[in-house]
Design a protein around this motif. Structure first.
Motif, PDB file in Angstrom:
ATOM      1  N   LYS A  47       0.859  -1.177   0.000  1.00  0.00           N
ATOM      2  CA  LYS A  47       0.000   0.000   0.000  1.00  0.00           C
ATOM      3  C   LYS A  47       0.900   1.234   0.000  1.00  0.00           C
ATOM      4  CE  LYS A  47      -3.653  -2.310   2.644  1.00  0.00           C
ATOM      5  NZ  LYS A  47      -4.383  -2.348   3.926  1.00  0.00           N
ATOM      6  N   GLU A  48       0.614   2.146  -0.889  1.00  0.00           N
ATOM      7  CA  GLU A  48       1.441   3.341  -0.982  1.00  0.00           C
ATOM      8  C   GLU A  48       0.941   4.410  -0.015  1.00  0.00           C
ATOM      9  OE1 GLU A  48       2.076   4.608  -5.009  1.00  0.00           O
ATOM     10  OE2 GLU A  48       2.553   2.573  -5.703  1.00  0.00           O
ATOM     11  N   GLY A  49       1.855   5.294   0.378  1.00  0.00           N
ATOM     12  CA  GLY A  49       1.492   6.390   1.268  1.00  0.00           C
ATOM     13  C   GLY A  49       1.325   5.986   2.721  1.00  0.00           C
ATOM     14  N   LYS A  50       1.822   4.809   3.103  1.00  0.00           N
ATOM     15  CA  LYS A  50       1.688   4.324   4.486  1.00  0.00           C
ATOM     16  C   LYS A  50       3.019   4.299   5.222  1.00  0.00           C
ATOM     17  CE  LYS A  50      -2.747   3.291   4.240  1.00  0.00           C
ATOM     18  NZ  LYS A  50      -3.750   4.014   5.064  1.00  0.00           N
ATOM     19  N   LEU A  51       4.043   3.754   4.564  1.00  0.00           N
ATOM     20  CA  LEU A  51       5.366   3.577   5.168  1.00  0.00           C
ATOM     21  C   LEU A  51       6.309   4.617   4.580  1.00  0.00           C
ATOM     22  CD1 LEU A  51       7.260   1.876   6.974  1.00  0.00           C
ATOM     23  CD2 LEU A  51       7.644   0.374   5.007  1.00  0.00           C
ATOM     24  N   LEU A  52       6.579   5.663   5.354  1.00  0.00           N
ATOM     25  CA  LEU A  52       7.397   6.782   4.899  1.00  0.00           C
ATOM     26  C   LEU A  52       8.696   6.829   5.687  1.00  0.00           C
ATOM     27  CD1 LEU A  52       4.571   9.504   4.886  1.00  0.00           C
ATOM     28  CD2 LEU A  52       5.185   7.940   3.021  1.00  0.00           C
ATOM     29  N   ARG A  53       9.743   7.389   5.078  1.00  0.00           N
ATOM     30  CA  ARG A  53      11.022   7.531   5.751  1.00  0.00           C
ATOM     31  C   ARG A  53      11.714   8.806   5.279  1.00  0.00           C
ATOM     32  NH1 ARG A  53      15.117   2.910   3.745  1.00  0.00           N
ATOM     33  NH2 ARG A  53      16.553   4.293   4.867  1.00  0.00           N
ATOM     34  N   THR A  65       5.801  21.399   5.750  1.00  0.00           N
ATOM     35  CA  THR A  65       4.821  20.840   6.682  1.00  0.00           C
ATOM     36  C   THR A  65       3.452  20.723   6.025  1.00  0.00           C
ATOM     37  OG1 THR A  65       6.013  21.828   8.544  1.00  0.00           O
ATOM     38  CG2 THR A  65       3.750  21.131   8.947  1.00  0.00           C
ATOM     39  N   GLN A  66       3.062  21.746   5.311  1.00  0.00           N
ATOM     40  CA  GLN A  66       1.758  21.725   4.643  1.00  0.00           C
ATOM     41  C   GLN A  66       1.719  20.662   3.556  1.00  0.00           C
ATOM     42  OE1 GLN A  66      -0.677  23.738   5.962  1.00  0.00           O
ATOM     43  NE2 GLN A  66      -1.979  22.323   4.794  1.00  0.00           N
ATOM     44  N   LEU A  67       2.838  20.543   2.814  1.00  0.00           N
ATOM     45  CA  LEU A  67       2.920  19.517   1.774  1.00  0.00           C
ATOM     46  C   LEU A  67       2.833  18.119   2.378  1.00  0.00           C
ATOM     47  CD1 LEU A  67       3.394  18.973  -1.272  1.00  0.00           C
ATOM     48  CD2 LEU A  67       5.846  18.947  -0.784  1.00  0.00           C
ATOM     49  N   MET A  68       3.480  17.941   3.535  1.00  0.00           N
ATOM     50  CA  MET A  68       3.435  16.643   4.201  1.00  0.00           C
ATOM     51  C   MET A  68       2.009  16.286   4.617  1.00  0.00           C
ATOM     52  SD  MET A  68       5.725  14.282   4.964  1.00  0.00           S
ATOM     53  CE  MET A  68       7.340  14.925   5.411  1.00  0.00           C
ATOM     54  N   ILE A  69       1.262  17.292   5.037  1.00  0.00           N
ATOM     55  CA  ILE A  69      -0.127  17.057   5.437  1.00  0.00           C
ATOM     56  C   ILE A  69      -1.021  16.867   4.225  1.00  0.00           C
ATOM     57  CG2 ILE A  69      -2.139  18.091   6.568  1.00  0.00           C
ATOM     58  CD1 ILE A  69       0.000  17.122   8.511  1.00  0.00           C
ATOM     59  N   ASP A  70      -0.909  17.745   3.241  1.00  0.00           N
ATOM     60  CA  ASP A  70      -1.814  17.723   2.088  1.00  0.00           C
ATOM     61  C   ASP A  70      -1.557  16.541   1.162  1.00  0.00           C
ATOM     62  OD1 ASP A  70      -2.921  20.038   3.049  1.00  0.00           O
ATOM     63  OD2 ASP A  70      -1.849  21.371   1.675  1.00  0.00           O
ATOM     64  N   ASN A  71      -0.282  16.243   0.885  1.00  0.00           N
ATOM     65  CA  ASN A  71       0.050  15.201  -0.090  1.00  0.00           C
ATOM     66  C   ASN A  71       0.216  13.824   0.536  1.00  0.00           C
ATOM     67  OD1 ASN A  71       0.212  17.466  -1.717  1.00  0.00           O
ATOM     68  ND2 ASN A  71       1.954  16.698  -2.889  1.00  0.00           N
ATOM     69  N   TYR A  72       0.721  13.789   1.772  1.00  0.00           N
ATOM     70  CA  TYR A  72       1.026  12.499   2.392  1.00  0.00           C
ATOM     71  C   TYR A  72       0.151  12.193   3.600  1.00  0.00           C
ATOM     72  CZ  TYR A  72       5.042  12.713  -0.701  1.00  0.00           C
ATOM     73  OH  TYR A  72       5.839  12.795  -1.817  1.00  0.00           O
ATOM     74  N   HIS A  73      -0.656  13.158   4.043  1.00  0.00           N
ATOM     75  CA  HIS A  73      -1.623  12.956   5.131  1.00  0.00           C
ATOM     76  C   HIS A  73      -0.954  12.375   6.381  1.00  0.00           C
ATOM     77  CE1 HIS A  73      -4.384  13.714   1.856  1.00  0.00           C
ATOM     78  NE2 HIS A  73      -3.885  12.683   1.203  1.00  0.00           N
ATOM     79  N   ARG A 108      -0.017  19.148  14.166  1.00  0.00           N
ATOM     80  CA  ARG A 108      -0.176  18.598  12.823  1.00  0.00           C
ATOM     81  C   ARG A 108      -0.065  17.081  12.783  1.00  0.00           C
ATOM     82  NH1 ARG A 108      -0.031  22.883   9.345  1.00  0.00           N
ATOM     83  NH2 ARG A 108      -1.432  21.504   8.202  1.00  0.00           N
ATOM     84  N   TRP A 109       0.802  16.520  13.613  1.00  0.00           N
ATOM     85  CA  TRP A 109       0.954  15.061  13.676  1.00  0.00           C
ATOM     86  C   TRP A 109       1.497  14.665  15.052  1.00  0.00           C
ATOM     87  CZ3 TRP A 109       4.034  17.361   9.516  1.00  0.00           C
ATOM     88  CH2 TRP A 109       5.325  17.695   9.893  1.00  0.00           C
ATOM     89  N   TYR A 185       3.759   0.405  14.428  1.00  0.00           N
ATOM     90  CA  TYR A 185       3.171   0.019  13.142  1.00  0.00           C
ATOM     91  C   TYR A 185       1.996  -0.940  13.292  1.00  0.00           C
ATOM     92  CZ  TYR A 185       7.246   2.236  11.040  1.00  0.00           C
ATOM     93  OH  TYR A 185       8.197   3.146  10.658  1.00  0.00           O
ATOM     94  N   LEU A 186       1.653  -1.298  14.523  1.00  0.00           N
ATOM     95  CA  LEU A 186       0.504  -2.178  14.740  1.00  0.00           C
ATOM     96  C   LEU A 186      -0.805  -1.416  14.850  1.00  0.00           C
ATOM     97  CD1 LEU A 186       2.028  -4.623  17.412  1.00  0.00           C
ATOM     98  CD2 LEU A 186       1.658  -5.081  14.966  1.00  0.00           C
ATOM     99  N   ASP A 187      -0.740  -0.107  15.025  1.00  0.00           N
ATOM    100  CA  ASP A 187      -1.935   0.711  15.229  1.00  0.00           C
ATOM    101  C   ASP A 187      -2.454   1.228  13.890  1.00  0.00           C
ATOM    102  OD1 ASP A 187      -3.929   2.437  15.966  1.00  0.00           O
ATOM    103  OD2 ASP A 187      -2.635   3.810  17.077  1.00  0.00           O
ATOM    104  N   PRO A 188      -3.598   0.764  13.435  1.00  0.00           N
ATOM    105  CA  PRO A 188      -4.128   1.230  12.146  1.00  0.00           C
ATOM    106  C   PRO A 188      -4.356   2.738  12.110  1.00  0.00           C
ATOM    107  CG  PRO A 188      -5.356  -0.678  12.951  1.00  0.00           C
ATOM    108  CD  PRO A 188      -4.485  -0.225  14.077  1.00  0.00           C
ATOM    109  N   GLN A 189      -4.620   3.336  13.295  1.00  0.00           N
ATOM    110  CA  GLN A 189      -4.889   4.770  13.343  1.00  0.00           C
ATOM    111  C   GLN A 189      -3.613   5.607  13.259  1.00  0.00           C
ATOM    112  OE1 GLN A 189      -8.087   5.696  13.196  1.00  0.00           O
ATOM    113  NE2 GLN A 189      -8.486   3.487  13.171  1.00  0.00           N
ATOM    114  N   ALA A 190      -2.447   4.968  13.349  1.00  0.00           N
ATOM    115  CA  ALA A 190      -1.185   5.715  13.320  1.00  0.00           C
ATOM    116  C   ALA A 190      -0.763   6.095  11.910  1.00  0.00           C
ATOM    117  CB  ALA A 190      -0.080   4.888  13.976  1.00  0.00           C
ATOM    118  N   TYR A 191      -1.292   5.400  10.921  1.00  0.00           N
ATOM    119  CA  TYR A 191      -0.833   5.595   9.536  1.00  0.00           C
ATOM    120  C   TYR A 191      -1.445   6.837   8.896  1.00  0.00           C
ATOM    121  CZ  TYR A 191       1.129   0.886   9.728  1.00  0.00           C
ATOM    122  OH  TYR A 191       1.866  -0.221  10.063  1.00  0.00           O
TER     123      TYR A 191
END
Length: 297
Positions: A47-53, A65-73, A108-109, A185-191
């Motif tokens: 799944k894309e957009g879930k595991l970021l580094r 910061t805004q781009l991270m929120i808007d594009n990567y949520h 923001r996060w 990474y076990l918490d679905p709400q963390a992604y």
């Protein structure tokens, strides 16, 4: 393709990538450098957009910061830096008259701070010093000369150990911290979850490696993701070299050779394999399956 993956339009964030997008960018036969994937006929699709580094976020601009929120949520950041690294950055910000953005980010996060280089790892490093080096280290720490003390460890232990040796040491002596990180990474709400250290290469790279092992991603693709840090760090390489020299390391520490992945894999295989290592860690099969459910299509 590597350029767009490792250098999206951030100003103050470097070595960023969406790992799922990296893995999915390869066809079933070739990696980014054109080499064959090997014996794997069908690749797991992430799944894309879930595991970021990425590297550290300290210099992220308002636009970043805004781009991270808007594009990567982005919802959760895992910061694997040590207390020494965090103190050093605060000192630099203070000297430069810059504003700390941590309070702003809290709106923001969520940030999970994990001192990845814990007490067991530190004790292991100290045991490798000669007695007079250890004594001098203690004296410097007592007089709050933290960076000078760290240089003793860097020059006499960490530099000789190299990237491979330090990765193996992390697997041996940072098990509590590795478990704490993986459990985020076990918490679905963390992604989506972004993991970073300073360069976003070694500690973050090891965590991402373990997750990709769990997902059963082919080893050649894991190596291809790992070496992308060479391009991701290119625009800040000079400053990164200055920082590693300050702690007694050399410029090799700013590189990301694919041999590190091979050595980590072989080290785990010698101990019975990834599953055995993670079982002993407390990250058993039910937890590993949950990670697969959350990160694989």
């Amino acid at each position: 393709m590597a350029e767009t993956i490792t250098n999206p339009p951030f100003i103050g964030i470097y070595n960023f990538r969406d790992v799922g997008r990296v893995i999915n960018s390869f066809d079933s036969h070739q990696t980014l450098d054109g080499s064959e994937v090997g014996k794997f006929n069908r690749l797991p699709r992430m799944k894309e957009g879930k595991l970021l580094r990425s590297g550290r976020l300290d210099e992220a601009t308002t636009e970043d910061t805004q781009l991270m929120i808007d594009n990567y949520h982005l919802k959760t950041v895992i910061d694997l830096r040590t207390k020494s690294e965090l103190l050093k950055r605060k000192e630099i910000f203070r000297d430069q008259g810059k504003e700390c953005k941590e309070t702003h980010w809290k709106r923001r996060w969520d940030t999970v701070k994990i001192n990845f280089i814990g007490r067991k790892f530190e004790v292991n490093l100290l045991r490798q010093l000669r007695w007079w080096q250890a004594l001098w280290f203690i004296v410097l720490m007592l007089f709050q000369q933290r960076m000078a003390a760290i240089r003793i460890l860097g020059r006499n232990v960490m530099k000789p150990r190299g990237l491979v040796g330090l990765s193996k040491d992390s697997l041996r002596f940072c098990q509590d911290e590795i478990l704490q990180t993986l459990e985020v990474y076990l918490d679905p709400q963390a992604y989506p979850v972004l993991v970073h250290c300073t360069q976003g290469k070694d500690r973050s790279g090891l965590i991402v490696m373990l997750i990709l092992f769990i997902l059963r991603i082919p080893l050649d693709l894991i190596k291809t993701d790992y070496v992308l840090s060479n391009q991701g760090l290119e625009r800040v390489r000079e400053s990164m070299i200055d920082e590693v020299l300050e702690i007694g390391m050399d410029e090799k520490y700013t590189q990301a050779p694919k041999a590190v992945v091979d050595e980590v894999w072989n080290f785990l295989e010698e101990g019975g394999g990834v599953d055995v290592y993670l079982d002993e860690l407390g990250f058993g099969e039910s937890k590993r399956q949950k990670v697969r459910d959350l990160l694989l299509e």
